[in-house]
Design a protein around this motif. Structure first.
Motif: not given
Ligand code: R1P
Ligand code: URA
Length: 291
Positions: A9-12, A80-89, A52-56, A16-20
């Motif tokens: 669980l990567i928190i910056n 779908p590989d990106n969906i793995d990231i988005v849904l989990n985050e 809120v506006k964010r971009q990563h 905030a969560i890593y990818h999103l």
């Protein structure tokens, strides 16, 4: 208590969560996912307020309010590989306590609606039409990395699908998940309905030939002709099965709504993709503000 390690669980540094790059309080209970990052602003321009506006990377998020509804729009990029990231985050943002790194005792359920583009597999679903996916049928394999089970009806659809398409284990282990019935019932008028197939690519995996030969050249015909009782395939794209599959395993309500930009039976491509998407966005926001 199971503490989730920093590597999982990567928190910056912003919390905030890593990818999103979103913090828990920056996410709304209703989430619209879009493939194209430019589509985020095309949707949030209708909000009464953007907080809120964010971009990563390819993940742009706008959280705001439409009437009484708080909504986050997030771009997923393609596949779908990106969906793995988005849904989990997305799930981690509501169901994991970022301070203790533990799963919350009370789990929350998000409403997740995909607003995307898609190819029609039926002559009677023309370009520029809108489709609501009753099921997400994946030939992309993502869900096979997670323990999951199908009910008897879903098992029968998959068995028939594998026999009919000859998409056996050489390609994938197809899987299927139903849309959220509580969301689908709001998107009937003005929407075609059917099974949305999710492919791990836009060209070969969707039967497109430019320079390379295909191992299953009959794929388009077999998808188009597939019929098992009332179940038929309406369209295909590259995210829905992963959203439905992961969303259901995580306890969220998911629905995929797509504007048809290509018809693979009549071989037409939309004359104005932007207008087709804008039409879909307006319909979705109109329905969303009504419930
Ligand atoms: C391919 O052109 C992309 O368009 C479709 C496919 O699923 C894939 O992501 O959806 P989006 O318009 O939402 O990106
Ligand atoms: N998106 C896809 O994945 N396929 C199409 O044919 C059109 C949009």
């Amino acid at each position: 208590m199971n503490i989730i390690p920093e590597s999982e669980l990567i928190i910056n540094s912003r919390g905030a969560i890593y990818h999103l790059d979103l913090r828990p309080e920056e996410l709304a209970p209703t989430v619209i996912t879009v493939g194209d990052p430019d589509r985020v602003a095309a949707i949030s321009k209708y909000f009464d307020e953007i907080e809120v506006k964010r971009q990563h990377r390819e993940f742009i998020s706008h959280t705001g309010r439409l009437g009484n509804k708080r909504i986050t729009v997030v771009s997923t990029g393609i596949g779908p590989d990106n969906i793995d990231i988005v849904l989990n985050e997305l799930d981690a943002l509501v169901n994991i306590d970022f301070t203790s790194r533990t799963i919350k005792p009370e789990l929350a359920s998000l409403q997740i609606l995909r607003v995307g583009t898609s190819g029609s597999l039926k002559a009677d679903i023309p370009v520029d039409a809108c489709v609501a996916g009753t099921h997400g049928l994946g030939i992309d394999n993502l869900l096979n990395y997670y323990r999951h089970e199908n009910n008897d009806e879903e098992k029968l659809i998959i068995k028939e699908f594998v026999t009919h398409t000859q998409l056996d284990s050489q390609f994938a282990q197809p899987y299927i998940t139903q849309a959220s019935a509580s969301l689908l019932k709001h998107f009937v008028t003005g929407f075609h309905q059917g099974i949305t197939v999710t492919c791990p690519g836009f060209y070969g995996p969707q039967g497109r030939v430019l320079r390379l030969g295909l191992t299953n050249p009959e794929l388009i015909n077999r998808l188009t002709e597939f019929q098992y009782g009332p179940f038929r395939i309406s369209n295909f794209e590259m995210e829905t099965s992963a959203i439905y599959g992961l969303g259901k395993l995580l306890g969220h309500h998911c629905l995929s709504l797509n504007a048809i930009v290509a018809n693979r039976v009549t071989k037409q491509f939309t004359k104005d993709g932007a207008a087709a998407v804008e039409n879909l966005i307006k319909k979705v926001l109109e329905q969303l503000s009504a419930f």
